[in-house]
Design a protein around this motif. Structure first.
Motif, PDB file in Angstrom:
ATOM      1  N   THR A  35       1.026  -0.964  -0.017  1.00  0.00           N
ATOM      2  CA  THR A  35       0.053  -0.121   0.031  1.00  0.00           C
ATOM      3  C   THR A  35       0.869   1.167  -0.046  1.00  0.00           C
ATOM      4  O   THR A  35       1.997   1.190   0.653  1.00  0.00           O
ATOM      5  N   HIS A  36       0.583   2.111  -0.773  1.00  0.00           N
ATOM      6  CA  HIS A  36       1.452   3.234  -0.878  1.00  0.00           C
ATOM      7  C   HIS A  36       0.608   4.705  -1.077  1.00  0.00           C
ATOM      8  O   HIS A  36      -0.318   4.498  -2.037  1.00  0.00           O
ATOM      9  N   ALA A  37       0.713   5.698  -0.362  1.00  0.00           N
ATOM     10  CA  ALA A  37       0.149   6.999  -0.369  1.00  0.00           C
ATOM     11  C   ALA A  37       1.059   8.282  -0.728  1.00  0.00           C
ATOM     12  O   ALA A  37       1.888   8.262  -0.040  1.00  0.00           O
ATOM     13  N   LEU A  73       8.349   1.935  -6.596  1.00  0.00           N
ATOM     14  CA  LEU A  73       8.716   1.235  -5.379  1.00  0.00           C
ATOM     15  C   LEU A  73       9.553  -0.033  -5.718  1.00  0.00           C
ATOM     16  O   LEU A  73      10.335  -0.347  -4.870  1.00  0.00           O
ATOM     17  N   ILE A  74       9.522  -0.898  -6.687  1.00  0.00           N
ATOM     18  CA  ILE A  74      10.039  -2.045  -7.006  1.00  0.00           C
ATOM     19  C   ILE A  74      11.692  -1.468  -7.178  1.00  0.00           C
ATOM     20  O   ILE A  74      12.452  -2.328  -6.720  1.00  0.00           O
ATOM     21  N   SER A  79      10.532   4.539  -1.099  1.00  0.00           N
ATOM     22  CA  SER A  79      10.677   2.924  -0.303  1.00  0.00           C
ATOM     23  C   SER A  79       9.141   3.048  -0.035  1.00  0.00           C
ATOM     24  O   SER A  79       8.093   3.804   0.214  1.00  0.00           O
ATOM     25  N   ASN A  80       8.720   1.703  -0.034  1.00  0.00           N
ATOM     26  CA  ASN A  80       7.447   1.340   0.521  1.00  0.00           C
ATOM     27  C   ASN A  80       7.420   1.261   2.136  1.00  0.00           C
ATOM     28  O   ASN A  80       8.239   0.728   2.761  1.00  0.00           O
ATOM     29  N   VAL A  92      13.425  -5.434  -1.052  1.00  0.00           N
ATOM     30  CA  VAL A  92      14.101  -4.410  -1.676  1.00  0.00           C
ATOM     31  C   VAL A  92      14.306  -3.307  -0.492  1.00  0.00           C
ATOM     32  O   VAL A  92      15.190  -2.596  -0.882  1.00  0.00           O
ATOM     33  N   ARG A  93      13.696  -3.416   0.446  1.00  0.00           N
ATOM     34  CA  ARG A  93      13.917  -2.643   1.593  1.00  0.00           C
ATOM     35  C   ARG A  93      15.111  -3.095   2.366  1.00  0.00           C
ATOM     36  O   ARG A  93      16.278  -2.260   2.724  1.00  0.00           O
TER      37      ARG A  93
END
Lengths: 277, 282
Positions: A35-37, A73-74, A79-80, A92-93
């Motif tokens: 989820t990203h906002a 994000l990928i 960053s997620n 990826v983080r």
């Protein structure tokens, strides 16, 4: 049945596995609960899907569906904060370097340096992956040969056509032998021949090199029966499966009708001409 | 995949990999700079105009008394040269910030940031590339001023190099920090008005601070708070083979501060970029 259900849930791909062995990992890409906002605007809402190695996945969605945010994000441009993205098992983080080493990326925007030659563009990119100048040149020559642009190596990138630039960008994305190729609307703005050329080239790469491919597009005719389809709408995944599975789930006769049913949009409002995004 | 290329791949993030990465970034910046001849000429003409016209005019108005690091009375041209060297670096730092905005708009920043190397390293390499370009500009400028009777001791030319690297890093990092907040190319004009001119004029670049103190104590205080003053003094002392410890400490401190800020701003999870929607984001 969705593709993510079809693949066994294996959480443990050891980090120390050699790069070459990673092609055998269970999943090339796994996006889970993402989820990203941006402020109040939710760009991605609980997005989950996965892609098996050597699978060609078309990420289909209208402009603004959240495809580019997902790509950002990928590739960790930002960053997620919730959910997880794993590339051949590498989060990826937590291990961005490991994940990025395995990814080749072609962005929606043209990202060649127009004032530099084709070869200089490729050498720069190879340096960004830490290759020696000699190794960089060897790889660049091989990749240019593959996209049939070896004779243009010394020309300024500015002098290439749109389709040729895209081919150079694909060559550049493959310099470090990634296991997965991400392409964000790669055919936008290209003429019909160049479009077909890029689609065929990427399909061949997927088959011959066992590359996993994530291909974002809003052009329905780029979905062919052999491909996995993930449909996004307003930041959500509304369908995920093989071409036939998506047709079956929606009861539609073709993918255009299926897409229209899924997004409640009229088929004729969809761009099918390869025009601008 | 051959065994050799597998080994190459495994070597990707080794120490030599880091060096090749930084070399590639500096090489690209230098190539771009050399191809933009107007930029090179503009970078030289600006300080030369100040030296040939402004300094010649002010020579009769402003007398410079004997102040360290000078051991005799000096001509105004001699006084103003370190300030103009700092100006070259100031403009170059901001120009690099312009190129970051350009890179972001054109998507080149994206290709940089998908390199598997850590982001702090990529940004620092980008800064080093800007510093390398500014060293080229300064070298040509100092060579010209030598014919204009600005003749520091020869070893001063060597001693000034580390000072220039540090000051270039500080000004470049400031530019990078600003670039993370700039959305469009046009805003560079704002940078000129609100950053470059105030920094340059409210410093010891054009006039010694004791003179400033006589005319306006407030302005004097402002000059003392301006990090650019310390950049100028660090360069001025180094050019005469001396070390101004206070200037070194201030410049080093601000370098760390600005660089930390820039790395924070470009951090994918914390900085400004994430909040705004990423490089090239809309």
């Amino acid at each position: 049945m969705t593709a993510s259900q079809a693949v066994p849930q294996d959480e443990t791909v050891p980090a120390e596995v050699k790069a070459s062995d990673q092609k055998d990992a269970t999943r090339a890409l796994e996006v889970a609960g993402l989820t990203h906002a941006f402020g109040a605007n939710k760009a991605l809402d609980d997005v989950s899907f996965s892609i098996a190695p050597s699978r060609f996945c078309v990420l289909l969605g209208l402009n603004g569906a959240g495809k580019t945010t997902l790509f950002s994000l990928i590739t960790r441009l930002y960053s997620n904060t919730s959910g997880a993205i794993r590339v051949y098992g590498h989060d990826v983080r937590r291990a961005p370097g490991e994940a990025l080493q395995r990814l080749g990326v072609v962005f929606q925007q043209r990202t060649l340096d127009l004032d530099l030659t084709v070869m200089q563009n490729l050498l720069y990119h190879a340096a960004l992956h830490g290759f020696t100048p000699r190794e960089a040149r060897r790889r660049a020559e091989a990749q240019l040969e593959r996209v049939k642009l070896a004779d243009r190596a010394k020309e300024k990138a500015r002098r290439l056509s749109g389709g040729q630039m895209r081919r150079v960008e694909i060559a550049r994305a493959l310099l470090h032998n990634p296991h997965m190729l991400l392409l964000d609307e790669p055919t936008v703005g290209l003429d019909i021949d160049s479009r077909r050329d890029i689609v065929e080239h990427t399909t061949a790469l997927c088959q011959d090199e066992k590359l996993a491919v994530l291909w974002a597009t809003h052009l329905i005719d780029e979905v062919t029966p052999a491909k996995q389809v993930v449909v996004m709408h307003h930041g959500k995944v509304v369908a995920d499966g093989s071409h036939d599975e998506v047709l079956c789930a929606t009861g539609a006769g073709d993918i255009g009708a299926a897409f229209a049913a899924l997004t409640q949009a009229k088929s004729d409002s969809l761009s099918l001409d390869g025009g601008g995004a | 995949m051959t065994q050799a290329s597998e080994q190459e791949e495994a070597k990707g993030l080794s120490f030599s990999g880091y060096l090749h990465c930084m070399r590639g970034i500096v090489w690209r910046e230098a190539l771009r700079f050399l191809q933009q001849r107007e930029r090179f000429i503009a970078a030289l003409v600006r300080p030369l105009v100040w030296l040939f016209i402004f300094a010649a005019g002010f020579r009769s108005v402003l007398g410079v008394s004997i102040i360290p690091p000078y051991e005799t009375y000096v001509l105004y041209e001699v006084y103003v040269t370190p300030g103009l060297v700092a100006m070259i670096q100031l403009f170059n730092g901001m120009q690099s910030s312009l190129s970051m905005v350009y890179d972001r708009e054109m998507g080149n920043m994206r290709t940089l940031l998908v390199s598997p190397f850590p982001r702090w390293f990529l940004l620092t390499s980008k800064l080093m590339a800007g510093v390398a370009v500014s060293l080229l500009q300064v070298a040509v400028f100092l060579a010209i001023t030598w014919f204009w009777e600005v003749e520091p001791p020869l070893w001063g030319y060597l001693a000034v190099i580390p000072a220039l690297i540090l000051s270039g890093l500080m000004l470049g990092a400031l530019g990078m920090l600003l670039s993370s907040g700039i959305k469009q190319l046009e805003n560079f004009a704002g940078i000129m008005n609100f950053v470059i001119f105030p920094m340059f004029f409210a410093s010891s670049a054009l006039y010694p601070l004791w003179r400033m103190k006589e005319t306006s104590p407030l302005l004097y205080e402002i000059c003392l708070l301006n990090p650019f003053t310390y950049v100028v003094e660090l360069i001025r002392y180094a050019l005469y083979g001396q070390l101004n410890l206070e200037a070194l400490a201030v410049v080093a401190g601000f370098t760390i501060l600005f660089l930390g800020g820039a790395i924070f701003a470009y951090n994918p999870s914390k900085g400004l970029i994430a909040r705004r929607g990423g490089p090239g984001g809309k």
